[in-house]
Design an enzyme around this catalytic site. Structure first.
Site, short mmCIF file in Angstrom:
data_model
loop_
_atom_site.label_atom_id
_atom_site.label_comp_id
_atom_site.label_asym_id
_atom_site.label_seq_id
_atom_site.Cartn_x
_atom_site.Cartn_y
_atom_site.Cartn_z
CE LYS A 1 -2.41 -1.34 3.82
NZ LYS A 1 -1.32 -2.54 4.05
NE ARG B 1 1.85 -5.27 11.31
CZ ARG B 1 2.79 -4.55 10.64
NH1 ARG B 1 3.97 -5.20 10.71
NH2 ARG B 1 2.45 -3.60 9.43
NE ARG C 1 -3.91 -1.73 10.28
CZ ARG C 1 -2.83 -0.61 9.23
NH1 ARG C 1 -2.83 0.55 8.85
NH2 ARG C 1 -1.91 -1.25 9.23
NE ARG D 1 6.81 -1.52 10.23
CZ ARG D 1 4.96 -0.86 9.63
NH1 ARG D 1 4.90 -0.30 8.33
NH2 ARG D 1 4.44 -1.42 10.43
NE ARG E 1 7.89 -3.07 5.70
CZ ARG E 1 5.95 -2.62 5.31
NH1 ARG E 1 5.05 -2.62 4.31
NH2 ARG E 1 4.91 -3.28 6.39
P1 AMP Z 1 0.89 0.23 9.46
O1 AMP Z 1 2.44 0.89 9.11
O2 AMP Z 1 -0.14 0.37 8.55
O3 AMP Z 1 1.16 -1.25 9.17
O4 AMP Z 1 0.28 0.78 10.57
C1 AMP Z 1 1.09 0.15 11.77
C2 AMP Z 1 0.51 -0.27 13.34
O5 AMP Z 1 -0.36 0.85 13.18
C3 AMP Z 1 -0.99 -1.77 12.79
O6 AMP Z 1 -0.51 -1.99 13.08
C4 AMP Z 1 -1.96 -0.35 13.87
O7 AMP Z 1 -1.21 -0.95 15.53
C5 AMP Z 1 -1.64 1.14 13.75
N1 AMP Z 1 -2.35 1.86 13.19
C6 AMP Z 1 -2.16 1.87 11.54
N2 AMP Z 1 -3.30 2.46 11.12
C7 AMP Z 1 -4.35 1.65 12.07
C8 AMP Z 1 -5.91 2.30 12.23
N3 AMP Z 1 -6.44 3.01 10.61
N4 AMP Z 1 -6.53 1.93 12.78
C9 AMP Z 1 -6.25 1.42 13.72
N5 AMP Z 1 -4.85 1.00 14.11
C10 AMP Z 1 -3.88 1.62 13.06
#
Ligand code: AMP
Length: 215
Positions: free
Chosen positions: A13, A173, A88, A162, A127
């Site tokens: 994404k 996740r 999400r 990360r 990554r």
């Molecule tokens: P990402 O970088 O999009 O994989 O997000 C990393 C982490 O941030 C996720 O595993 C969640 O803990 C939190 N997170 C990001 N976006 C959301 C969302 N829209 N709703 C809830 N938690 C989020």
């Protein structure tokens, strides 16, 4: 363009969003990037989100909606936006629908990036991400490494794995994705906005999205 990018963690994404922003000045809005920035800066939001993120769980919907309500009203969103990692959950999608309608905005589509499960695991464990919260460029030790090992090509900061990309957090996740986020595919299908796309090659995904926007 006003697009939602759906897909499992590691589906690409962020990478697709970064390419699309360069096409027409639409902004990438990544809730994950915003939250990581807040954690790094030690803000109240960061303190509330930190433990959820480390465990691979979702941050509560109310916190996310507070972020998005103000972010979508910033002037740079006028040219368009690519929502990366938001919504999400179904409640977030419902709240977004109300928010967009209040702001008089209409989505073009929700693109679902589809990548085989083995490829996702492979991508997430290899990554690497720039630790500078203003950059957060994405690399992969195998397919797109930095020119100098461990140093971001774009800003010169350190490139790291990360904290939520340990094997344990990754599997949590993916579980969270299947349980809470995958139902959004059906939701946006019903809304008549879904565009599923095979997402193994970034350029092909970008081309498919451009073609759909033109048609
Ligand atoms: P990402 O970088 O999009 O994989 O997000 C990393 C982490 O941030 C996720 O595993 C969640 O803990 C939190 N997170 C990001 N976006 C959301 C969302 N829209 N709703 C809830 N938690 C989020």
């Amino acid at each position: 363009m006003k697009i939602i990018l759906l897909g499992a963690p590691g589906a690409g994404k962020g990478t697709v969003a970064k390419v699309l922003t360069e096409l027409d000045g639409s902004v990438q809005i990544s809730t994950g990037d915003i939250l990581r920035g807040a954690v790094q800066a030690g803000t109240e939001l960061g303190k509330k989100a930190d433990a959820f993120m480390k465990a691979g769980d979702l941050v509560p919907d109310e916190l996310i909606m507070d972020i998005m309500k103000s972010r979508l009203q910033e002037p740079d969103c006028k040219k368009g936006f690519l929502l990366d990692g938001f919504p999400r959950t179904i409640p977030q999608a419902e709240a977004l629908k109300t928010l967009l309608s209040d702001l008089g905005l209409t989505l073009d589509m929700a693109v679902s990036l589809e990548v085989p499960c083995e490829e996702i695991l492979n991508r997430l464990t290899t990554r690497r991400t720039c630790e500078n919260s203003a950059c957060q460029a994405i690399y992969n030790v195998r397919s797109s490494p930095t020119k100098i090992e461990g140093i971001c090509d774009k800003c010169g900061s350190k490139v790291v794995q990360r904290e939520d990309e340990t094997e344990e957090a990754i599997s949590r996740r993916l579980e969270t994705y299947n349980e809470k986020t995958a139902p959004l595919i059906g939701y946006y299908k019903e809304e008549g906005l879904l565009m599923p796309v095979e997402a193994t090659v970034t350029d092909e995904v970008v081309k498919a999205i451009q073609d759909r926007l033109k048609s």
